[in-house]
Write a protein that holds these residues in place. Structure first.
Motif, short mmCIF file in Angstrom:
data_model
loop_
_atom_site.label_atom_id
_atom_site.label_comp_id
_atom_site.label_asym_id
_atom_site.label_seq_id
_atom_site.Cartn_x
_atom_site.Cartn_y
_atom_site.Cartn_z
N GLU A 175 -10.06 6.56 -0.35
CA GLU A 175 -10.70 5.92 -1.50
C GLU A 175 -9.82 5.97 -2.75
O GLU A 175 -9.91 5.12 -3.62
N ALA A 176 -8.97 6.99 -2.83
CA ALA A 176 -8.08 7.13 -3.99
C ALA A 176 -6.98 6.08 -4.00
O ALA A 176 -6.41 5.78 -5.05
N GLY A 177 -6.68 5.52 -2.84
CA GLY A 177 -5.61 4.54 -2.74
C GLY A 177 -4.69 4.86 -1.58
O GLY A 177 -5.12 5.40 -0.57
N VAL A 178 -3.41 4.54 -1.73
CA VAL A 178 -2.42 4.79 -0.68
C VAL A 178 -1.38 5.78 -1.20
O VAL A 178 -0.63 5.47 -2.12
N ALA A 212 -0.62 4.74 -4.94
CA ALA A 212 -0.93 3.39 -5.44
C ALA A 212 -2.43 3.20 -5.26
O ALA A 212 -2.93 3.18 -4.13
N ALA A 213 -3.15 3.09 -6.36
CA ALA A 213 -4.62 3.04 -6.32
C ALA A 213 -5.14 1.73 -5.74
O ALA A 213 -4.53 0.67 -5.89
N GLY A 214 -6.28 1.83 -5.06
CA GLY A 214 -7.05 0.65 -4.67
C GLY A 214 -6.52 -0.22 -3.56
O GLY A 214 -6.96 -1.36 -3.41
N LEU A 215 -5.61 0.26 -2.75
CA LEU A 215 -5.01 -0.59 -1.73
C LEU A 215 -5.36 -0.18 -0.30
O LEU A 215 -4.76 -0.68 0.66
N CYS A 216 -6.30 0.72 -0.15
CA CYS A 216 -6.61 1.27 1.18
C CYS A 216 -6.91 0.19 2.20
O CYS A 216 -6.26 0.11 3.24
N LEU A 274 -12.87 2.17 10.35
CA LEU A 274 -11.96 2.81 9.40
C LEU A 274 -12.50 2.77 7.97
O LEU A 274 -12.13 3.60 7.14
N LYS A 275 -13.38 1.80 7.69
CA LYS A 275 -13.97 1.72 6.35
C LYS A 275 -14.82 2.94 6.04
O LYS A 275 -14.98 3.32 4.88
N ASN A 276 -15.38 3.54 7.09
CA ASN A 276 -16.23 4.72 6.91
C ASN A 276 -15.48 6.02 7.20
O ASN A 276 -16.08 7.09 7.15
N ALA A 277 -14.20 5.92 7.51
CA ALA A 277 -13.42 7.12 7.83
C ALA A 277 -13.07 7.91 6.57
O ALA A 277 -12.97 7.36 5.48
N SER A 278 -12.89 9.20 6.75
CA SER A 278 -12.51 10.06 5.62
C SER A 278 -11.09 9.76 5.16
O SER A 278 -10.72 10.01 4.01
N GLY A 279 -10.30 9.23 6.06
CA GLY A 279 -8.92 8.88 5.72
C GLY A 279 -8.22 8.27 6.92
O GLY A 279 -8.61 8.52 8.07
N THR A 280 -7.22 7.45 6.67
CA THR A 280 -6.43 6.83 7.73
C THR A 280 -4.96 6.91 7.33
O THR A 280 -4.62 6.60 6.18
#
Length: 207
Positions: free
Chosen positions: A161-164, A176-180, A93-99
């Motif tokens: 990458e933008a956050g949640v 909310a930035a930075g919480l992915c 999931l760290k390499n996924a485009s989005g989750t």
């Protein structure tokens, strides 16, 4: 006689068809709540579903979606080695485009209480306390207009990458930035709040 028989057949078909279409659209059903989830959302594939319990209460069902590359990466992982499979799932999931995590409420919970519960799960997994407060406020704002997160309410969390990004019943509330990674870990690490979701992902995606 023929005409009346035809009318009856059409009426029966009309009554049956919607339920058949609904069943076809639901790729997975959470066995604990019988809540269904479609096989894709926003171009992302469904990995698994599970229940979030608080004691005996089945609070909500959750479905996890991510991209096809992440799902393909899991296909060669043996489900028999659970610890390795969990680690591989988190890494993919760290390499996924989005989750995306889609929560469907099964039990009524007030806006503040629901937001607080999610924020309390995210907080130990990140050092960015300000972002956690932002996430909490977004959830409260999204649910507040309904009065509470009643059964059937949908809370969607798009992690990138933008956050949640938080959406409630299809309406985008904010980001909310930075919480992915922290948000994903709420459901996937060794202290996951829904072990059933994590197990479902392994069962459905691993070999």
């Amino acid at each position: 006689m023929l005409r009346s028989s035809l009318i009856i057949l059409i009426a029966i078909a009309a009554a049956i068809l919607p339920s058949e279409v609904s069943a076809a659209a639901a790729a997975m059903v959470d066995p604990a709540t019988k809540i269904s989830f479609d096989d894709s959302i926003g171009g992302l594939s469904l990995f698994g579903v599970g229940v979030r319990k608080k004691g005996p209460i089945k609070v909500y069902s959750v479905g996890m979606y991510s991209d096809s590359e992440a799902k393909d990466a899991m296909s060669s992982i043996p489900k028999s080695n659970k610890a390795y499979a969990i680690s591989a799932l988190r890494s993919s999931l760290k390499n996924a485009s989005g989750t995306t995590f889609l929560l469907k409420m099964n039990f009524k919970v007030g806006a503040e209480k629901m937001a607080g519960a999610i924020a309390e799960s995210v907080e130990p997994r990140t050092s960015d306390k300000a972002a956690v407060e932002t996430l909490k406020k977004l959830i409260v704002d999204g649910i507040a207009s309904k009065g509470a997160a009643v059964p059937g309410t949908k809370l969607q969390f798009d992690c990138s990458e933008a956050g949640v990004k938080v959406s409630v019943d299809g309406k985008e509330i904010g980001v909310a930035a930075g919480l992915c990674q922290a948000f994903c870990d709420v459901y996937l690490d060794e202290k996951a709040v829904s072990p059933a979701l994590r197990d479902s992902c392994i069962e459905n995606c691993c070999s």
